[in-house]
Design an enzyme around this catalytic site. Sequence first.
Site, PDB file in Angstrom:
ATOM      1  N   LEU A   1      -0.194  10.446   4.077  1.00 54.83           N
ATOM      2  CA  LEU A   1      -1.682  10.023   3.527  1.00 54.83           C
ATOM      3  C   LEU A   1      -2.312  11.150   2.955  1.00 54.83           C
ATOM      4  O   LEU A   1      -3.634  11.040   3.554  1.00 54.83           O
ATOM      5  CB  LEU A   1      -2.502   9.366   5.103  1.00 54.83           C
ATOM      6  CG  LEU A   1      -1.261   8.373   5.673  1.00 54.83           C
ATOM      7  CD1 LEU A   1      -2.351   7.871   6.881  1.00 54.83           C
ATOM      8  CD2 LEU A   1      -1.139   7.034   4.825  1.00 54.83           C
TER       9      LEU A   1
ATOM     10  N   CYS B   1       1.128   3.535  10.531  1.00 59.60           N
ATOM     11  CA  CYS B   1       1.681   4.523   9.851  1.00 59.60           C
ATOM     12  C   CYS B   1       2.760   5.050  10.910  1.00 59.60           C
ATOM     13  O   CYS B   1       2.438   5.605  11.878  1.00 59.60           O
ATOM     14  CB  CYS B   1       0.822   5.605   9.201  1.00 59.60           C
ATOM     15  SG  CYS B   1       1.675   6.820   8.399  1.00 59.60           S
TER      16      CYS B   1
ATOM     17  N   ASN C   1      -4.554  -0.130   8.279  1.00 65.31           N
ATOM     18  CA  ASN C   1      -3.264   0.503   8.496  1.00 65.31           C
ATOM     19  C   ASN C   1      -3.171   1.177   9.754  1.00 65.31           C
ATOM     20  O   ASN C   1      -3.371   2.596  10.023  1.00 65.31           O
ATOM     21  CB  ASN C   1      -2.892   1.404   7.276  1.00 65.31           C
ATOM     22  CG  ASN C   1      -1.360   2.346   7.475  1.00 65.31           C
ATOM     23  OD1 ASN C   1      -0.776   1.782   8.537  1.00 65.31           O
ATOM     24  ND2 ASN C   1      -1.221   3.257   6.577  1.00 65.31           N
TER      25      ASN C   1
ATOM     26  N   GLY D   1       8.767  -5.957   3.243  1.00 70.06           N
ATOM     27  CA  GLY D   1       9.952  -5.262   3.747  1.00 70.06           C
ATOM     28  C   GLY D   1      11.151  -5.932   2.790  1.00 70.06           C
ATOM     29  O   GLY D   1      11.682  -7.071   2.971  1.00 70.06           O
ATOM     30  N   GLY D   2      11.423  -5.296   1.965  1.00 68.95           N
ATOM     31  CA  GLY D   2      12.806  -5.442   1.205  1.00 68.95           C
ATOM     32  C   GLY D   2      12.803  -6.688   0.234  1.00 68.95           C
ATOM     33  O   GLY D   2      13.784  -7.119  -0.213  1.00 68.95           O
TER      34      GLY D   2
ATOM     35  N   LYS E   1      -3.776   2.721  -2.215  1.00 65.31           N
ATOM     36  CA  LYS E   1      -2.940   3.600  -1.162  1.00 65.31           C
ATOM     37  C   LYS E   1      -3.813   3.807  -0.004  1.00 65.31           C
ATOM     38  O   LYS E   1      -5.152   3.901  -0.155  1.00 65.31           O
ATOM     39  CB  LYS E   1      -2.673   4.896  -1.736  1.00 65.31           C
ATOM     40  CG  LYS E   1      -1.934   5.884  -0.761  1.00 65.31           C
ATOM     41  CD  LYS E   1      -1.038   7.032  -1.474  1.00 65.31           C
ATOM     42  CE  LYS E   1      -0.354   7.734  -0.103  1.00 65.31           C
ATOM     43  NZ  LYS E   1       0.645   6.957   0.593  1.00 65.31           N
TER      44      LYS E   1
ATOM     45  N   ILE F   1       4.838  10.679   3.648  1.00 63.23           N
ATOM     46  CA  ILE F   1       3.885  11.454   2.807  1.00 63.23           C
ATOM     47  C   ILE F   1       2.753  11.989   3.389  1.00 63.23           C
ATOM     48  O   ILE F   1       2.227  12.932   2.858  1.00 63.23           O
ATOM     49  CB  ILE F   1       3.327  10.124   1.689  1.00 63.23           C
ATOM     50  CG1 ILE F   1       4.507   9.360   1.404  1.00 63.23           C
ATOM     51  CG2 ILE F   1       2.604  10.988   0.438  1.00 63.23           C
ATOM     52  CD1 ILE F   1       5.602   9.852   0.264  1.00 63.23           C
TER      53      ILE F   1
ATOM     54  N   SER G   1       0.796  -1.291  -0.173  1.00 65.55           N
ATOM     55  CA  SER G   1      -0.113  -0.004   0.026  1.00 65.55           C
ATOM     56  C   SER G   1       0.910   1.199  -0.128  1.00 65.55           C
ATOM     57  O   SER G   1       1.984   1.174   0.724  1.00 65.55           O
ATOM     58  CB  SER G   1      -0.789  -0.003   1.221  1.00 65.55           C
ATOM     59  OG  SER G   1      -1.507   1.110   1.263  1.00 65.55           O
TER      60      SER G   1
ATOM     61  N   ASN H   1       4.918  -2.415   8.425  1.00 64.62           N
ATOM     62  CA  ASN H   1       5.320  -1.167   7.790  1.00 64.62           C
ATOM     63  C   ASN H   1       6.713  -0.530   7.908  1.00 64.62           C
ATOM     64  O   ASN H   1       7.452  -1.511   8.037  1.00 64.62           O
ATOM     65  CB  ASN H   1       4.230  -0.182   8.601  1.00 64.62           C
ATOM     66  CG  ASN H   1       3.725   0.943   7.575  1.00 64.62           C
ATOM     67  OD1 ASN H   1       4.207   1.613   7.109  1.00 64.62           O
ATOM     68  ND2 ASN H   1       2.198   0.897   7.813  1.00 64.62           N
TER      69      ASN H   1
HETATM   70  C1  LIG Z   1       6.358   6.205  -0.701  1.00 58.16           C
HETATM   71  C2  LIG Z   1       5.720   5.063   0.181  1.00 58.16           C
HETATM   72  C3  LIG Z   1       4.513   5.342   0.698  1.00 58.16           C
HETATM   73  C4  LIG Z   1       3.812   4.402   1.497  1.00 58.16           C
HETATM   74  N1  LIG Z   1       2.605   4.822   1.826  1.00 58.16           N
HETATM   75  C5  LIG Z   1       1.925   3.792   2.466  1.00 58.16           C
HETATM   76  C6  LIG Z   1       0.556   3.817   2.932  1.00 58.16           C
HETATM   77  O1  LIG Z   1      -0.126   4.674   2.322  1.00 58.16           O
HETATM   78  N2  LIG Z   1       0.006   2.660   3.676  1.00 58.16           N
HETATM   79  C7  LIG Z   1       0.862   1.739   4.113  1.00 58.16           C
HETATM   80  O2  LIG Z   1       0.237   1.177   4.906  1.00 58.16           O
HETATM   81  N3  LIG Z   1       2.092   1.578   3.932  1.00 58.16           N
HETATM   82  C8  LIG Z   1       2.820   2.542   3.114  1.00 58.16           C
HETATM   83  N4  LIG Z   1       4.036   2.578   2.796  1.00 58.16           N
HETATM   84  C9  LIG Z   1       4.678   1.326   3.321  1.00 58.16           C
HETATM   85  C10 LIG Z   1       4.751   0.269   2.233  1.00 58.16           C
HETATM   86  O3  LIG Z   1       3.518  -0.357   2.127  1.00 58.16           O
HETATM   87  C11 LIG Z   1       5.686  -1.123   2.644  1.00 58.16           C
HETATM   88  O4  LIG Z   1       5.184  -1.423   4.147  1.00 58.16           O
HETATM   89  C12 LIG Z   1       6.918  -0.540   2.791  1.00 58.16           C
HETATM   90  O5  LIG Z   1       7.484   0.401   1.693  1.00 58.16           O
HETATM   91  C13 LIG Z   1       8.291  -1.678   3.079  1.00 58.16           C
HETATM   92  O6  LIG Z   1       8.128  -2.598   1.720  1.00 58.16           O
HETATM   93  P1  LIG Z   1       9.309  -2.561   0.828  1.00 58.16           P
HETATM   94  O7  LIG Z   1      10.711  -2.712   1.345  1.00 58.16           O
HETATM   95  O8  LIG Z   1       8.963  -3.444  -0.277  1.00 58.16           O
HETATM   96  O9  LIG Z   1       9.081  -1.147   0.180  1.00 58.16           O
HETATM   97  C14 LIG Z   1       4.661   3.264   1.871  1.00 58.16           C
HETATM   98  C15 LIG Z   1       5.952   3.327   1.456  1.00 58.16           C
HETATM   99  C16 LIG Z   1       6.467   4.102   0.768  1.00 58.16           C
HETATM  100  C17 LIG Z   1       8.008   3.896   0.222  1.00 58.16           C
END
Ligand SMILES: Cc1cc2nc3c(=O)[nH]c(=O)nc-3n(C[C@H](O)[C@H](O)[C@H](O)COP(=O)(O)O)c2cc1C
Lengths: 315, 315, 289, 289
Positions: B71, B127, B124, B240-241, B43, B69, B21, B189
Amino acid sequence: MVDLSVQIGAITLQNPVQPASGAFSWEYNDVIDLNRLGALVAKTICREPRLGNPTPRMAETEAGIIQSIGLPGKGIDYFIAHIVPEYAKFTPPLVVSVSSESIEDFAALAEELSVPDVDVIEANISCPTRNASGGNFAMHETYTRDCITAMRAKTKKPLWVKLSPNAGDIVSIARAAEDAGADALVIANTFLSLKIRTDNFRPALGNKFGGLVSPALKPIVLRMVYQVAKQVKIPIIGIGGVTKAEDVVEYMLAGASAVGIGYAGFRNPTALITIIDDLAAWCDARGIKKVTELIGAVRDQDMETDTLVAASAGV
Amino acid sequence: MVDLSVQIGAITLQNPVQPASGAFSWEYNDVIDLNRLGALVAKTICREPRLGNPTPRMAETEAGIIQSIGLPGKGIDYFIAHIVPEYAKFTPPLVVSVSSESIEDFAALAEELSVPDVDVIEANISCPTRNASGGNFAMHETYTRDCITAMRAKTKKPLWVKLSPNAGDIVSIARAAEDAGADALVIANTFLSLKIRTDNFRPALGNKFGGLVSPALKPIVLRMVYQVAKQVKIPIIGIGGVTKAEDVVEYMLAGASAVGIGYAGFRNPTALITIIDDLAAWCDARGIKKVTELIGAVRDQDMETDTLVAASAGV
Amino acid sequence: MAVDPNTNYTNAALRVGDVDPYPQRLVGEFIGTVVANTAVNDEYKLVVLKVHPHALTAYAGQMFHLLCPSPDGAEVWMRRPMSVYRVDKANGRIEFLYKTEGRGTRGMATLKPGDDFNIAGPLGHGFTLEPSWRNIVVLGRGVGLATLAPLSQLAAEHKVGVTAILSARNPGVVMSRDLFEGLGAKTVTVLDSDGSSAVENVEKILEGLIAENKADAFFTCGSNRLLKLMQRLGKKHDIPGQVAMEQIMVCGFGACYVCVRTFEVDGKRILRRVCREGPVFNMQEAVGW
Amino acid sequence: MAVDPNTNYTNAALRVGDVDPYPQRLVGEFIGTVVANTAVNDEYKLVVLKVHPHALTAYAGQMFHLLCPSPDGAEVWMRRPMSVYRVDKANGRIEFLYKTEGRGTRGMATLKPGDDFNIAGPLGHGFTLEPSWRNIVVLGRGVGLATLAPLSQLAAEHKVGVTAILSARNPGVVMSRDLFEGLGAKTVTVLDSDGSSAVENVEKILEGLIAENKADAFFTCGSNRLLKLMQRLGKKHDIPGQVAMEQIMVCGFGACYVCVRTFEVDGKRILRRVCREGPVFNMQEAVGW
Ligand SMILES: Cc1cc2nc3c(=O)[nH]c(=O)nc-3n(C[C@H](O)[C@H](O)[C@H](O)COP(=O)(O)O)c2cc1C
Ligand SMILES: Cc1cc2nc3c(=O)[nH]c(=O)nc-3n(C[C@H](O)[C@H](O)[C@H](O)COP(=O)(O)OP(=O)(O)OC[C@H]3O[C@@H](n4cnc5c(N)ncnc54)[C@H](O)[C@@H]3O)c2cc1C
Ligand SMILES: Cc1cc2nc3c(=O)[nH]c(=O)nc-3n(C[C@H](O)[C@H](O)[C@H](O)COP(=O)(O)OP(=O)(O)OC[C@H]3O[C@@H](n4cnc5c(N)ncnc54)[C@H](O)[C@@H]3O)c2cc1C
Ligand SMILES: Cc1cc2nc3c(=O)[nH]c(=O)nc-3n(C[C@H](O)[C@H](O)[C@H](O)COP(=O)(O)O)c2cc1C
Ligand code: FES
Ligand code: FES
């Protein structure tokens, strides 16, 4: 030439750069001049001789390593008799890190380590591969308070407390350590982690879990240092991902008085010396006379209002 | 050809790879075929229209980025009227993420979002740049329990709960969510972080704090998934990653039934599709008939006794 | 010193021609210049570096800790230990023989003449020769030969005769044979492809050398099976021996205790650090792996 | 597909000659081959890439999101947005003009002919020309000229006359001037070095063009000061305008809301995404930065 010296309670460090416990020994004198360091920090010592964890003890990850050593060592008697004298050959203050499974023993160790050549006792209450009942007291406010209170009663040496980044509310735990009489806080130990091999489906480390060490983690630890610095009066030593002079500056801006370094010294054995040199050059280039001017100097008030703030009015 | 489908409670995903998300929108259909994804994840949406945080909203760090960001969005009414229909054009199930500052409103949002084209509601509650009273309930067991209990009472849709890696004891929080009626857990998150610029001493983000996103963090989140999987019965989505098929395998071995991906899709817009293709190839190469065989298949019992274990006997 | 805020991993490593601020230190961090990096056979490559003279103090069995370049754009986060294959004092060069395995060695394989290569060392305790030894036997397999090869140089300097038994899957060991023979060693090649590398056959060869009085000491590296064999024969005939061991490393300086192996001393099992007490150990004390 | 467990960041980016699995998609991930990467002056470089034909659909004002190589061994973790400087359909090439600033652009500066360069795009909404416009005025400064340059190509295609006012610190803008003039635009260069770039002087030039009926529309990029000037004159003379804006980006696809800027529409302040609604916006609505 900038004055790099910093004060951690009663102890003066000639500069804010010291090694991190477990990532250093006097044997590094083979490659660098230990007398240039801010402090010497010995590997965490336990009462009994310990072999430590099964091998492999390290595995590389996407951006760093996980490791689980298991605090091997020859025990406190050997340490005082043979290792403290090795460090005593050098001029920087000696910080001795201790760990145990019980509060009573932590206190007893603090007392026994209060020998002349030991300058600081660092309570490693945050080894991530131990559980709370195994001495990882920094996960809990009350355990932390009780342990540091007990140690404080048994030693007049400066007492530093190493906290855990795995705790949910590091500020409360930091406050508990301060209330209990800590002279400084060391933030932080390693992040409890796991790697599983996709070739044989087995954990990559002999001990299964390990502590993640990586420059990537600096922003997390920096946030913790910043949050804690706003809430405690005692000095903070920031540890996590320092690899260059600007990282020292960043930790100091966030409120740290000094930093500890592990990983960077593995990558470049001469890193600590280079970082000290670069820090002096960085300060000189900016006309900074005393490095202590940087402590807590982050400009976090009246954050520049950018266009978005103006925009908010319009919703 | 391996069967990649996985079951998350009542929902079947054609494969275990979904976007995270906030890192995804239907607009990615410009570059990839959204119908190939395991699920579509919108999102996080809030009740009211929000502008979000001041810019800059992203800064690069040593090994990743921090972002905050705030939200932003046009509010729930616009979302249901205009955005849900955009997603409804595609076949994978739609997961709708929600956030709020109060438990009552979280529950009301869950009820209002229980429209036909929404397949899953993701709470969520994690955050990182919100505080506990701002909806970051996943830092606390009781807040989590209360929030999910309230949402559960208001919707029959599958309810997923996104947890926080900043919590100290993620297992208790995961259990609280399960007890309260969650159908699945999303772990995790982002990590609350800070970057300070050494050129002007100011926080690098307009909002000061941000969430760290980096492949470097995978071992930490993987450890959380592993620990939680041992203690809950509901499925887990690991986030995550993840940047390659082996990372999906690693999360599944640790106990996840699926993964979410953010960063990798920023780096390579086509990454999710490649990862799905590679995962199928990886399974085929090893004769794995159903990808579900991997779930929790880590070989963590009778860890090979290496020489050190033998050595321990000798101390 | 100019400080570039964007520089990662500052270091004070010495290049060829740099003034050495710490000439008295045992160990240095050096930036060598790649002279050549060529395939020796399908599996092995040899990298030749021009280095600061301080690095040339390395002796047989010692190692360097190598900061490998990336094979794929992502960083290689930890150094990799490698035995010195050859020190060429005359030309100011040092050589490493390596097998391309994971990311580190795949990164090494990308090095081109003129590239920088950051190496730290020399580290650890290498091989030692007792003055009383006239003839030694070296038994190595695979990349273990890289570790043993400089023994022939050391032995030649001490006028000690060397018989080197080179064990390999197939005849791709020619390069090490040339190096051993170039320094006057006698070599025997045993191969999996013709069955000659079987333990029984190697045992026969060793017993022959013992009978000929050509085995004042044993040296081995690279195979647990061959270590066990030499331990058994060494015990039987009271021949001292040394073994070079491997283990995953982090610091290389004895600080981190990542690189431990098990040894049995006076009936007690203890741990020793491969980087510090090793990589060369008393053969009879090694528990193997 | 072969899966190498050590490969980082798998991707299905298209190379020249690859079959396009998604010909209908607006955006692709492409691996271009560097044809040239040369300094244009002390600050700017121009990289020319041979790319898959799908990438050549880019039009003036659109951008690509570039996966920059590392300048220092450590990864560059996020893509960098760049306007298309020139699309050379005949030769299957695309060009980016860039200023070397931080790690990403310093990494770009290391690209050599033959190297791969991963680019995603084309992204965003570029410049548009109304059929009624006969003559337009383009006013750019610094790297903003890179964004405006392809307007001359677009205008030439639509037989629209262009006057380009090129503002710079010193005369190092020759390259853009050549590009504008090569496509038939009239150029005026104003410099800090001789004071001609002062707002008052630029205003005079613009008023002159308006008087001559050479200003059916305004276009700008790269300077807030010049944007304000064009907004004022545009309002005064009722001349429509477009501005290309910049902002730090993450996704480039409209998903993350990192790249927002503020606009005022009907007296209400709103946010728009530079990567999606932009990078080219209605000049009068931009609040500037
Ligand atoms: C630019 C950006 C915006 C994000 N916005 C949200 C969000 O609106 N809601 C949410 O639950 N997680 C949000 N996340 C977290 C991601 O859903 C995810 O948990 C996090 O990026 C870790 O995963 P990754 O390592 O694959 O990036 C956001 C992450 C990024 C980078
Ligand atoms: C003292 C010493 C001397 C050595 N000398 C040589 C040499 O001259 N030539 C040579 O080719 N190799 C030598 N090695 C082994 C070399 O260090 C490893 O092959 C190398 O680290 C593998 O790195 P990689 O990134 O290619 O593989 P990785 O992906 O890191 O690992 C590939 C495999 O090698 C194993 N491995 C990784 N590091 C080590 C290590 N330090 N010791 C043993 N196994 C390891 C891993 O467990 C894995 O199974 C030596 C090792 C030691 C300890
Ligand atoms: C639509 C668009 C088109 C662009 N076209 C061009 C172009 O044709 N040629 C060119 O040279 N540059 C262009 N830019 C700017 C370019 O993206 C930045 O210069 C680049 O990202 C800087 O990367 P870096 O790693 O070199 O510097 P960094 O170290 O990342 O940053 C250096 C400085 O640039 C600022 N910056 C970083 N990213 C951006 C960004 N995306 N937009 C604005 N400022 C940024 C940072 O805040 C910092 O002050 C464009 C930007 C956008 C949004
Ligand atoms: C191999 C290794 C061993 C460690 N041993 C200890 C230890 O004994 N006691 C301790 O308090 N911390 C120990 N740590 C943690 C470090 O002191 C430090 O907190 C951590 O490495 C983060 O700093 P860095 O990012 O600079 O490496 C160890 C770390 C490593 C990598
Ligand atoms: S590698 Fe650190 S003690 Fe040997
Ligand atoms: S960069 Fe993500 S919305 Fe524009």
